[in-house]
Design a protein around this motif. Structure first.
Motif, mmCIF file in Angstrom:
data_model
loop_
_atom_site.group_PDB
_atom_site.id
_atom_site.type_symbol
_atom_site.label_atom_id
_atom_site.label_comp_id
_atom_site.label_asym_id
_atom_site.label_seq_id
_atom_site.Cartn_x
_atom_site.Cartn_y
_atom_site.Cartn_z
ATOM 1 N N ARG A 93 -4.837 11.828 -3.754
ATOM 2 C CA ARG A 93 -3.497 12.321 -3.396
ATOM 3 C C ARG A 93 -2.770 11.305 -2.509
ATOM 4 O O ARG A 93 -1.581 11.025 -2.710
ATOM 5 N N THR A 143 0.911 9.197 -2.803
ATOM 6 C CA THR A 143 1.933 9.628 -1.842
ATOM 7 C C THR A 143 2.395 8.478 -0.955
ATOM 8 O O THR A 143 1.820 8.204 0.106
ATOM 9 N N THR A 169 6.926 11.803 -3.831
ATOM 10 C CA THR A 169 5.727 12.641 -3.786
ATOM 11 C C THR A 169 5.557 13.267 -2.410
ATOM 12 O O THR A 169 5.219 14.454 -2.292
ATOM 13 N N VAL A 197 5.114 17.175 -1.673
ATOM 14 C CA VAL A 197 3.918 17.689 -0.989
ATOM 15 C C VAL A 197 4.308 18.412 0.292
ATOM 16 O O VAL A 197 3.714 19.440 0.650
#
Length: 270
Positions: free
Chosen positions: A225, A229, A235, A239
């Motif tokens: 992740r 990011t 992103t 998130v």
């Protein structure tokens, strides 16, 4: 070759039958099926997979090495009472019934080798994430045989029976959660002008790619992740909304609720 009898002819029984015949692990002539009342479904399975229907004399049950319990939980008690007199003492029971414990099965079918399996509906395409547990009467040879059968519909993990509750919540019910995300990610993309077809294909490919990255197993999900990011990027903005809307808490609550319901079923069918 082992003779297998399916008690119940629903979607999960068909998925396993499809896997067994497609992978040629069991000859169709050694696979028998019966159900409570749906004769049309039995005939359809016979026509599609060239398998056999259990006759009124229950000859197949008497000769069965493996019996799959694949009926609905509410029908399990009556079905087990009905088949108990016909089973040989050495017949192995494999149950795919959610919530019915090995002890409950033992109470109705006697002391014998028993396995409980929690597959999911992706068995229909040979991609089930299944978990299995067994009692102490299952030999190592029988364990390998059961795993071999289950691998015809996907992957399989051996777990303690107590862990089947959380397996049910994670893998058994899991496809529904993924479909829920797909439904709403798709709708959100459409609301911003993307066509349904494009949204669907992009989501599918994104899920497949992410799954393959996880499957490699060399990088933890958190790190994967983080690699996507970028600071101040798109992103991170997305998130952040997941964090603000407590999606993590919702996921924990989802698993808690599902596994608690599984435990309630276990008590209900004792």
């Amino acid at each position: 070759m082992d003779k297998i009898v399916f008690i119940g002819a629903g979607s999960m029984a068909e998925a396993i039958i499809n896997g067994l015949t497609k992978e040629e692990k069991i000859s169709p002539e050694h696979i028998h099926v019966t159900n409570k009342s749906d004769v049309e479904q039995l005939q359809q399975l016979k026509k599609t997979y060239n398998i056999q229907i259990v006759c009124e004399e229950k000859k197949a049950l008497k000769e069965a090495e493996i019996v799959f319990l694949a009926m609905k939980p509410k029908d399990a008690k009556d079905a087990m009472i009905e088949i108990a007199p016909y089973l040989s003492s050495s017949a192995t029971i494999i149950s795919v019934i959610a919530g019915v414990t090995i002890q409950t099965i033992t109470n109705y079918l006697g002391s014998r080798p028993i396995a409980r399996v929690m597959p999911n509906t992706s068995a229909a395409v040979g991609l089930s994430a299944s978990a299995v547990s067994w009692n102490k009467l299952i030999s190592e040879e029988a364990k390998l045989k059961i795993i071999n059968i289950l691998e015809s519909i996907g992957t399989v993990q051996a777990v303690e029976e107590e862990d089947l509750h959380v397996v049910t919540a994670l893998a058994g019910s899991g496809p529904a959660y993924i479909y829920y995300f797909a439904e709403h990610f798709e709708a959100a993309a459409i609301s911003h002008g993307l066509s349904k077809e494009d949204a669907r294909q992009l989501f599918i490919q994104t899920m497949e790619g992410a799954a393959q990255m996880l499957k490699k197993g060399d990088v933890e999900p958190q790190e994967l992740r983080r690699k996507v990011t970028s600071p101040g990027g798109t992103t991170e903005a997305g998130v952040e909304q997941l964090i603000q809307h407590n999606v993590k808490d919702a996921i924990f609550a989802c698993i808690d609720a599902a596994q608690n319901r599984s435990r309630e079923f276990a008590k209900q069918y004792e």
